[in-house]
Design an enzyme around this catalytic site. Sequence first.
Site, PDB file in Angstrom:
ATOM      1  N   ASP A 106       0.865  -1.170   0.000  1.00 40.84           N
ATOM      2  CA  ASP A 106       0.000   0.000   0.000  1.00 40.84           C
ATOM      3  C   ASP A 106       0.917   1.240   0.000  1.00 40.84           C
ATOM      4  O   ASP A 106       2.114   1.128   0.309  1.00 40.84           O
ATOM      5  CB  ASP A 106      -0.869  -0.034   1.267  1.00 40.84           C
ATOM      6  CG  ASP A 106      -1.612   1.264   1.475  1.00 40.84           C
ATOM      7  OD1 ASP A 106      -2.268   1.723   0.532  1.00 40.84           O
ATOM      8  OD2 ASP A 106      -1.530   1.824   2.593  1.00 40.84           O
ATOM      9  N   ASP A 137      -0.242   5.158   0.781  1.00 43.73           N
ATOM     10  CA  ASP A 137      -0.518   6.199   1.777  1.00 43.73           C
ATOM     11  C   ASP A 137      -0.619   5.596   3.175  1.00 43.73           C
ATOM     12  O   ASP A 137      -1.431   4.710   3.427  1.00 43.73           O
ATOM     13  CB  ASP A 137      -1.813   6.933   1.419  1.00 43.73           C
ATOM     14  CG  ASP A 137      -1.666   7.659   0.096  1.00 43.73           C
ATOM     15  OD1 ASP A 137      -0.755   8.498  -0.004  1.00 43.73           O
ATOM     16  OD2 ASP A 137      -2.423   7.360  -0.840  1.00 43.73           O
ATOM     17  N   GLU A 191      -0.863  11.323   4.638  1.00 43.64           N
ATOM     18  CA  GLU A 191      -2.228  11.868   4.748  1.00 43.64           C
ATOM     19  C   GLU A 191      -2.288  13.249   5.395  1.00 43.64           C
ATOM     20  O   GLU A 191      -2.792  14.189   4.788  1.00 43.64           O
ATOM     21  CB  GLU A 191      -3.152  10.887   5.484  1.00 43.64           C
ATOM     22  CG  GLU A 191      -3.398   9.578   4.739  1.00 43.64           C
ATOM     23  CD  GLU A 191      -4.230   9.710   3.453  1.00 43.64           C
ATOM     24  OE1 GLU A 191      -4.540  10.839   3.053  1.00 43.64           O
ATOM     25  OE2 GLU A 191      -4.532   8.679   2.841  1.00 43.64           O
ATOM     26  N   GLY A 211      -9.721  10.307  -3.231  1.00 46.19           N
ATOM     27  CA  GLY A 211      -9.900  11.740  -3.000  1.00 46.19           C
ATOM     28  C   GLY A 211     -11.234  12.282  -3.499  1.00 46.19           C
ATOM     29  O   GLY A 211     -11.884  13.078  -2.818  1.00 46.19           O
ATOM     30  N   LYS A 212     -11.645  11.865  -4.691  1.00 47.75           N
ATOM     31  CA  LYS A 212     -12.920  12.359  -5.241  1.00 47.75           C
ATOM     32  C   LYS A 212     -14.082  11.852  -4.381  1.00 47.75           C
ATOM     33  O   LYS A 212     -15.010  12.592  -4.050  1.00 47.75           O
ATOM     34  CB  LYS A 212     -13.082  11.893  -6.701  1.00 47.75           C
ATOM     35  CG  LYS A 212     -12.063  12.500  -7.648  1.00 47.75           C
ATOM     36  CD  LYS A 212     -12.324  12.153  -9.103  1.00 47.75           C
ATOM     37  CE  LYS A 212     -11.994  10.734  -9.481  1.00 47.75           C
ATOM     38  NZ  LYS A 212     -10.567  10.402  -9.445  1.00 47.75           N
ATOM     39  N   ASN A 262       0.467  10.530  -8.005  1.00 48.44           N
ATOM     40  CA  ASN A 262       0.933  10.655  -6.620  1.00 48.44           C
ATOM     41  C   ASN A 262       1.980   9.584  -6.300  1.00 48.44           C
ATOM     42  O   ASN A 262       2.938   9.832  -5.562  1.00 48.44           O
ATOM     43  CB  ASN A 262      -0.224  10.489  -5.636  1.00 48.44           C
ATOM     44  CG  ASN A 262      -1.312  11.522  -5.823  1.00 48.44           C
ATOM     45  OD1 ASN A 262      -1.116  12.498  -6.519  1.00 48.44           O
ATOM     46  ND2 ASN A 262      -2.452  11.302  -5.193  1.00 48.44           N
TER      47      ASN A 262
HETATM   48  C1  XBP Z   1      -5.157   6.327   0.427  1.00 48.47           C
HETATM   49  C2  XBP Z   1      -6.356   7.051   0.065  1.00 48.47           C
HETATM   50  C3  XBP Z   1      -6.290   8.070  -0.972  1.00 48.47           C
HETATM   51  C4  XBP Z   1      -5.521   9.312  -0.651  1.00 48.47           C
HETATM   52  C5  XBP Z   1      -5.872  10.391  -1.639  1.00 48.47           C
HETATM   53  O1  XBP Z   1      -5.288   4.997   0.068  1.00 48.47           O
HETATM   54  O2  XBP Z   1      -7.402   6.811   0.577  1.00 48.47           O
HETATM   55  O3  XBP Z   1      -7.592   8.461  -1.219  1.00 48.47           O
HETATM   56  O4  XBP Z   1      -5.868   9.786   0.643  1.00 48.47           O
HETATM   57  O5  XBP Z   1      -5.560  10.022  -2.919  1.00 48.47           O
HETATM   58  P1  XBP Z   1      -4.090   3.916   0.194  1.00 48.47           P
HETATM   59  P2  XBP Z   1      -6.330  10.627  -4.184  1.00 48.47           P
HETATM   60  O6  XBP Z   1      -3.637   3.936   1.628  1.00 48.47           O
HETATM   61  O7  XBP Z   1      -4.759   2.647  -0.180  1.00 48.47           O
HETATM   62  O8  XBP Z   1      -3.009   4.298  -0.759  1.00 48.47           O
HETATM   63  O9  XBP Z   1      -6.760  12.012  -3.816  1.00 48.47           O
HETATM   64  O10 XBP Z   1      -5.329  10.597  -5.291  1.00 48.47           O
HETATM   65  O11 XBP Z   1      -7.519   9.753  -4.460  1.00 48.47           O
HETATM   66 MG    MG Z   2      -3.026   3.188   3.366  1.00 48.14          MG
END
Ligand code: XBP
Ligand code: MG
Length: 254
Positions: free
Chosen positions: A10, A12, A19, A54-55, A129
């Site tokens: 993963d 983020d 975050e 994000g959306k 990203n």
């Molecule tokens: C992380 C998320 C993402 C990011 C924002 O998921 O939930 O939505 O916060 O990214 P993961 P976008 O831990 O599975 O990577 O704004 O590009 O959607």
């Molecule tokens: Mg994550």
Amino acid sequence: MAKLEALLFDVDGTLADTERDGHRVAFNAAFKQAGLDWYWSEELYGKLLAVTGGKERIRYYLEKFNTGFQHPEDLTGFIADLHKSKTGHYERILNEGEIPLRTGVQRLLEESRTAGMRMAVVTTTTPANVSALLSNSLGADGERWFEVIAAGDIVPHKKPAPDIYNWAMEKMGLVPEQCLALEDSRNGYLSARDADINAIVITVNGYTEEDDFTGAPMVVSHLGEPGNPSQSFDGMVCDEGVVTLDCLKQLHQR
Ligand code: XBP
Ligand code: MG
């Protein structure tokens, strides 16, 4: 018992703590730039993390936390534009070198790469990203360390749905028994678990330390470094608190 063939990472919260100081700040910058008076505090953002993407998160915010906002006629287009601007701000933040990899991540990536272990990224975040994070932290060829980058809108249902893990494993020609997933959140855990992956390592962070990880075989504070051991919260413990490839292989065999 199948051999461990691949590590699925993963992004983020797992590769980097993106975050609070990355995504959240980028959302707020996009809101400001669009002339909106919205502001996502650290506390509110913790609640918004219930929804991945994000959306999807912006839409959830409007549905649950800002119900008085007068919707534009094309709400989907409005959110998409706002999110595009957010992605630009996020890339800028990463390019400014604001967000380092988490403890032990580079060590484990290097060890696994040297050992020829297959690696993939499995995330709900936007592909741009991922590129920005990997090139800024691992160098220009950072993305090439990973055989597959499964990211963003390539599957209709984001985590906690298992779709993105299933997509990545299919692309790699692997079955769940050959894989180990590294995650940081309950949504990520559920996604990997429901894709039938049993070997899952959770490295919690400030936003996820209270999440329910019942059933996860390893829950730790981070991956650890020699001299900076990780704290174990549940499940298997690695020698000296350092999550090495060897320790992951042992976890996978259990
Ligand atoms: C992380 C998320 C993402 C990011 C924002 O998921 O939930 O939505 O916060 O990214 P993961 P976008 O831990 O599975 O990577 O704004 O590009 O959607
Ligand atoms: Mg994550």
